[in-house]
Design a protein around this motif. Sequence first.
Motif, short mmCIF file in Angstrom:
data_model
loop_
_atom_site.label_atom_id
_atom_site.label_comp_id
_atom_site.label_asym_id
_atom_site.label_seq_id
_atom_site.Cartn_x
_atom_site.Cartn_y
_atom_site.Cartn_z
N THR A 174 0.83 -1.20 0.00
CA THR A 174 0.00 0.00 0.00
C THR A 174 0.87 1.25 0.00
OG1 THR A 174 -1.74 -1.18 1.22
CG2 THR A 174 -1.80 1.24 1.24
N SER A 175 1.96 1.21 0.79
CA SER A 175 2.87 2.35 0.84
C SER A 175 3.55 2.57 -0.51
CB SER A 175 3.92 2.12 1.93
OG SER A 175 4.87 3.16 1.94
N LEU A 176 3.97 1.50 -1.16
CA LEU A 176 4.61 1.61 -2.48
C LEU A 176 3.62 2.14 -3.51
CD1 LEU A 176 6.68 -1.71 -2.54
CD2 LEU A 176 7.58 0.62 -2.34
N ARG A 177 2.39 1.69 -3.43
CA ARG A 177 1.35 2.16 -4.36
C ARG A 177 1.13 3.66 -4.17
NH1 ARG A 177 -4.61 -0.69 -4.51
NH2 ARG A 177 -5.72 0.80 -5.85
N GLY A 178 1.07 4.10 -2.92
CA GLY A 178 0.91 5.52 -2.64
C GLY A 178 2.11 6.33 -3.10
N ARG A 179 3.32 5.77 -2.94
CA ARG A 179 4.52 6.47 -3.38
C ARG A 179 4.51 6.64 -4.89
NH1 ARG A 179 10.15 3.72 -2.09
NH2 ARG A 179 9.79 2.69 -4.09
N ALA A 180 4.10 5.59 -5.60
CA ALA A 180 4.03 5.68 -7.07
C ALA A 180 2.99 6.71 -7.49
CB ALA A 180 3.71 4.31 -7.65
N ARG B 5 2.52 17.64 -19.39
CA ARG B 5 1.45 18.58 -19.73
C ARG B 5 0.22 17.81 -20.19
NH1 ARG B 5 2.13 23.03 -17.50
NH2 ARG B 5 0.83 24.04 -19.06
N PRO B 6 -0.98 18.43 -20.12
CA PRO B 6 -2.19 17.76 -20.61
C PRO B 6 -2.00 17.26 -22.04
CG PRO B 6 -2.78 19.75 -19.43
CD PRO B 6 -1.27 19.76 -19.53
N GLY B 7 -2.35 16.00 -22.24
CA GLY B 7 -2.21 15.37 -23.55
C GLY B 7 -0.91 14.63 -23.73
N ASP B 8 0.09 14.87 -22.86
CA ASP B 8 1.36 14.15 -22.96
C ASP B 8 1.15 12.67 -22.65
OD1 ASP B 8 2.69 16.45 -23.58
OD2 ASP B 8 3.71 16.66 -21.63
N ARG B 9 1.88 11.86 -23.38
CA ARG B 9 1.87 10.42 -23.09
C ARG B 9 2.95 10.12 -22.07
NH1 ARG B 9 2.13 5.64 -27.65
NH2 ARG B 9 2.20 3.85 -26.21
N LEU B 10 2.60 9.39 -21.02
CA LEU B 10 3.57 9.03 -20.00
C LEU B 10 4.52 7.97 -20.54
CD1 LEU B 10 1.43 8.83 -16.73
CD2 LEU B 10 2.67 10.78 -17.66
N PRO B 11 5.70 7.84 -19.94
CA PRO B 11 6.61 6.76 -20.34
C PRO B 11 5.95 5.40 -20.16
CG PRO B 11 7.74 8.37 -18.96
CD PRO B 11 6.28 8.72 -18.91
N LEU C 60 8.43 3.75 -16.13
CA LEU C 60 7.91 4.43 -14.95
C LEU C 60 8.18 3.62 -13.69
CD1 LEU C 60 4.42 6.03 -15.76
CD2 LEU C 60 6.49 7.17 -14.93
N ALA C 61 7.98 2.30 -13.77
CA ALA C 61 8.20 1.46 -12.59
C ALA C 61 9.65 1.52 -12.16
CB ALA C 61 7.78 0.02 -12.90
N ASP C 62 10.56 1.50 -13.12
CA ASP C 62 11.99 1.58 -12.78
C ASP C 62 12.31 2.93 -12.14
OD1 ASP C 62 12.42 -0.93 -13.75
OD2 ASP C 62 13.19 -0.30 -15.71
N ARG C 63 11.77 4.01 -12.69
CA ARG C 63 12.03 5.35 -12.15
C ARG C 63 11.55 5.48 -10.71
NH1 ARG C 63 10.22 9.91 -16.59
NH2 ARG C 63 11.51 9.21 -18.35
N LEU C 64 10.39 4.89 -10.45
CA LEU C 64 9.75 5.06 -9.14
C LEU C 64 10.16 3.98 -8.15
CD1 LEU C 64 6.20 5.99 -10.51
CD2 LEU C 64 7.82 7.55 -9.42
#
Length: 263
Positions: free
Chosen positions: A6-12, A26-32, A37-41
């Motif tokens: 739960t803590s990891l989910r909240g951190r992400a 920005r609005p409309g940007d596609r996330l990695p 993303l998982a590696d970054r976080l």
Amino acid sequence: MSDENTSLRGRAWRGVADTIRAGGYRPGDRLPSERELADRLGVSRSTLRLALHDLERSGYVVRRPGRGGGTFVAAPKVERDLGHFTGLADYIRRQGLEAGSRILSVSLAPADPRAAAALGIAPEDLAVHVTRVRLADGEPIALERSRFPVALFPDLAEQALGGSVYDLLRTRYGRAPAHAVERIEPVAADDEIAVLLEVTYGTPLLAIERVAYDAAGVPVEHADDLFRGDRTRVVVWTTHDTPHDTPQDIPRQAPHRTEGSTP
């Protein structure tokens, strides 16, 4: 789910949300990609997916399946404060967005029985019917269908109605809407509405029936609006009753004194 998960989910969740709020996406940007993303976080992909699900429910992102899909930063929601009555264009501009409208139709026709009763006119009396799509930064957020009594606004149909109709009622006719009753319920977009609002069939919408009154309590508008649920957030201010108050003790306010919001 364990406390650690739960803590990891909240951190992400916070990691992505904070980046969006700071302007990193920005609005409309596609996330990695989820892997990136998982590696970054520093979380697993399964934890990240749960966090992205939470972010979508919170209105931060939208997730689109299929080729060309992915997770995209959602456009900001337009907040409508039901404790303060003003035009929708004002709400949009106050939140840093450009307000606009697309006029679909303007006509003179008898009011239907429901609108006539709300406006205090006979069913055969004429009303100005105005249908518009309201825009925020060029994107449709609402479909507005308003009726105004011709007896009060005789040449309204001949005026430029692309801007604030409420400002026009104030400056040309001296009958500024001062307060309103609004009734809100959830509905789903049918085929026609989906095309007009550029959403998919079945998208959640907020249906708002409004009766607006001038300062003297005379009804000046009856409207049926449909707001995109993904672009609208309703804000309501409330007060706590004192211990001595009961429902019987609280005076019932006349409907036309209840404040709401819109165009």
